[in-house]
Scaffold this motif. Structure first.
Motif, short mmCIF file in Angstrom:
data_model
loop_
_atom_site.label_atom_id
_atom_site.label_comp_id
_atom_site.label_asym_id
_atom_site.label_seq_id
_atom_site.Cartn_x
_atom_site.Cartn_y
_atom_site.Cartn_z
N SER A 49 0.83 -1.21 0.00
CA SER A 49 0.00 0.00 0.00
C SER A 49 0.86 1.26 0.00
O SER A 49 0.56 2.23 -0.71
CB SER A 49 -0.92 0.01 1.23
OG SER A 49 -1.78 -1.12 1.22
N LEU A 50 1.94 1.22 0.79
CA LEU A 50 2.85 2.37 0.82
C LEU A 50 3.50 2.60 -0.54
O LEU A 50 3.61 3.74 -1.01
CB LEU A 50 3.92 2.16 1.90
CG LEU A 50 3.45 2.23 3.35
CD1 LEU A 50 4.59 1.87 4.30
CD2 LEU A 50 2.91 3.61 3.68
N THR A 52 2.34 1.67 -3.47
CA THR A 52 1.31 2.15 -4.40
C THR A 52 1.02 3.63 -4.18
O THR A 52 0.85 4.40 -5.13
CB THR A 52 0.02 1.33 -4.22
OG1 THR A 52 0.29 -0.05 -4.40
CG2 THR A 52 -1.05 1.77 -5.21
N THR A 53 0.97 4.04 -2.91
CA THR A 53 0.72 5.44 -2.59
C THR A 53 1.81 6.35 -3.15
O THR A 53 1.54 7.41 -3.72
CB THR A 53 0.62 5.63 -1.07
OG1 THR A 53 -0.43 4.80 -0.55
CG2 THR A 53 0.34 7.08 -0.72
N VAL A 54 3.06 5.91 -2.99
CA VAL A 54 4.19 6.70 -3.50
C VAL A 54 4.11 6.83 -5.02
O VAL A 54 4.35 7.91 -5.59
CB VAL A 54 5.52 6.04 -3.09
CG1 VAL A 54 6.69 6.72 -3.80
CG2 VAL A 54 5.71 6.14 -1.58
N LEU A 56 1.37 6.56 -6.99
CA LEU A 56 0.20 7.31 -7.43
C LEU A 56 0.31 8.80 -7.10
O LEU A 56 -0.03 9.66 -7.92
CB LEU A 56 -1.07 6.73 -6.80
CG LEU A 56 -1.46 5.32 -7.26
CD1 LEU A 56 -2.71 4.84 -6.52
CD2 LEU A 56 -1.70 5.29 -8.77
N ILE A 57 0.75 9.10 -5.89
CA ILE A 57 0.81 10.50 -5.46
C ILE A 57 2.09 11.18 -5.95
O ILE A 57 2.09 12.35 -6.33
CB ILE A 57 0.70 10.61 -3.93
CG1 ILE A 57 -0.66 10.05 -3.47
CG2 ILE A 57 0.85 12.05 -3.47
CD1 ILE A 57 -0.85 10.06 -1.98
N ARG A 61 5.38 15.20 -3.95
CA ARG A 61 4.25 15.66 -3.14
C ARG A 61 4.28 15.05 -1.74
O ARG A 61 3.95 15.72 -0.76
CB ARG A 61 2.94 15.32 -3.84
CG ARG A 61 2.72 16.09 -5.14
CD ARG A 61 1.47 15.64 -5.84
NE ARG A 61 0.28 15.90 -5.04
CZ ARG A 61 -0.95 15.51 -5.40
NH1 ARG A 61 -1.13 14.85 -6.54
NH2 ARG A 61 -1.99 15.79 -4.63
N ILE A 62 4.68 13.78 -1.66
CA ILE A 62 4.78 13.14 -0.35
C ILE A 62 5.87 13.79 0.49
O ILE A 62 5.70 14.07 1.68
CB ILE A 62 5.05 11.63 -0.51
CG1 ILE A 62 3.83 10.95 -1.13
CG2 ILE A 62 5.39 11.00 0.84
CD1 ILE A 62 4.04 9.48 -1.41
#
Length: 304
Positions: A49-50, A52-54, A56-57, A61-62
């Protein structure tokens, strides 16, 4: 020609070792109880999940969001106290994020965040040790009577004492939160030994605080826009170098720890092997995390 043959031989050996490691991991997974398998899948899904988040975002931005959060914390009058409280939280199983929190201290305060990270690391783990040992003392005794690996581990630690405790504490495996649980589970480890051994991780804490302080300037878009290419490369190199140094040191310590356990004088080899297995399976087999029942026959045979 001889060079090519040597290259092929090394490739075959590397492939065989990787295949053996994969089969070993699979067999160990099949032996886990339902609780431990759930933990493995939960950890896998968390990191997936982490990742995938990196993707996608986006890392920019993170990084900017982390920088903004860190700056808000540093501008709060009691921001340091908030970070300190979070260290107490991530010291209890099954929470994770100890290294991330250390890096965040560097994000927020630069190298001035080291005292916060060091104090949180020391007192958070000490508090966890005391609470878990007081709350689970009865369960601990029952576990020690039924687990051959834990009996072997207690025997080895009682024999070697403080040097081995320090090596295990500095080792990257078991992970930080389960290292706290591991020592709370071993009756032969006194609180003062655990407390002193925790000081050994302070150099690692300092490295990740420093890495956080370098990443902070790279994460902020405004600061990054005023950097020339050389400065950016230097900051990235320092950050990556710090992580690599910490990883290399952790690997050397882990190898030293296993060597110390497996070649302990005055202790039968069977008990050494069981103790090493107990270290590797700490998050699945620690008595404070989940039940597991084992036969004592192997331990009894090695003790006679």
């Amino acid at each position: 020609m001889a060079v090519n043959d040597e290259g092929r031989r090394r490739l075959v050996i590397t492939f065989a070792q990787a295949k053996q490691l994969g089969w070993s991991a699979w067999h160990r997974y099949k032996k886990l109880n339902a609780y431990s398998k759930l933990f493995v899948w939960g950890t896998f899904l968390l990191y997936a999940s982490l990742a995938t988040t990196v993707i996608l975002i986006g890392p920019d931005r993170i990084g900017q969001a982390l920088y903004n959060t860190a700056q808000k914390i540093s501008h709060y009058p009691l921001g340091w106290l908030l970070l300190l409280a979070l260290f107490f939280v991530v010291s209890f199983p099954p929470c994770v994020g100890h290294t991330t929190l250390i890096t965040l201290s560097g994000y927020a305060y630069g190298m001035k965040g080291f005292p916060i990270a060091a104090a949180g690391t020391l007192f958070g783990s000490a508090f966890t040790f005391v609470v878990l040992r007081l709350l689970f003392s009865r369960r601990l005794r029952k576990w020690s009577e039924s687990s051959e690996k834990w009996q072997a581990l207690e025997t080895v630690i009682a024999t070697k004492g403080m040097p081995l405790i320090v090596l295990i504490r500095a080792s990257p495996f078991p992970p930080w939160v389960y290292s706290n649980t591991l020592f709370a589970s071993i009756q032969s480890v006194a609180f003062w030994q655990f407390f002193l051994a925790t000081f050994i991780v302070f150099p690692k804490v300092a490295i990740f605080v420093f890495v956080g302080s370098r990443l902070a300037s790279l994460s902020d878009g405004e600061q990054r826009s005023h950097m020339d290419t050389t400065t950016k490369i230097l900051n990235v190199s320092i950050s990556v170098g710090g992580v690599l140094v910490a990883a290399l040191a952790s690997w050397i310590i882990y190898r030293s720890m296993r060597k110390e356990i497996l070649h302990l004088q005055g202790v039968p080899p069977e008990i050494d092997e069981l103790a090493a297995e107990a270290i590797e399976e700490a998050e699945e087999g620690a008595p404070l995390l989940g039940p597991r029942h084992e036969s004592r026959d192997r331990y009894d045979r090695s003790s006679t």
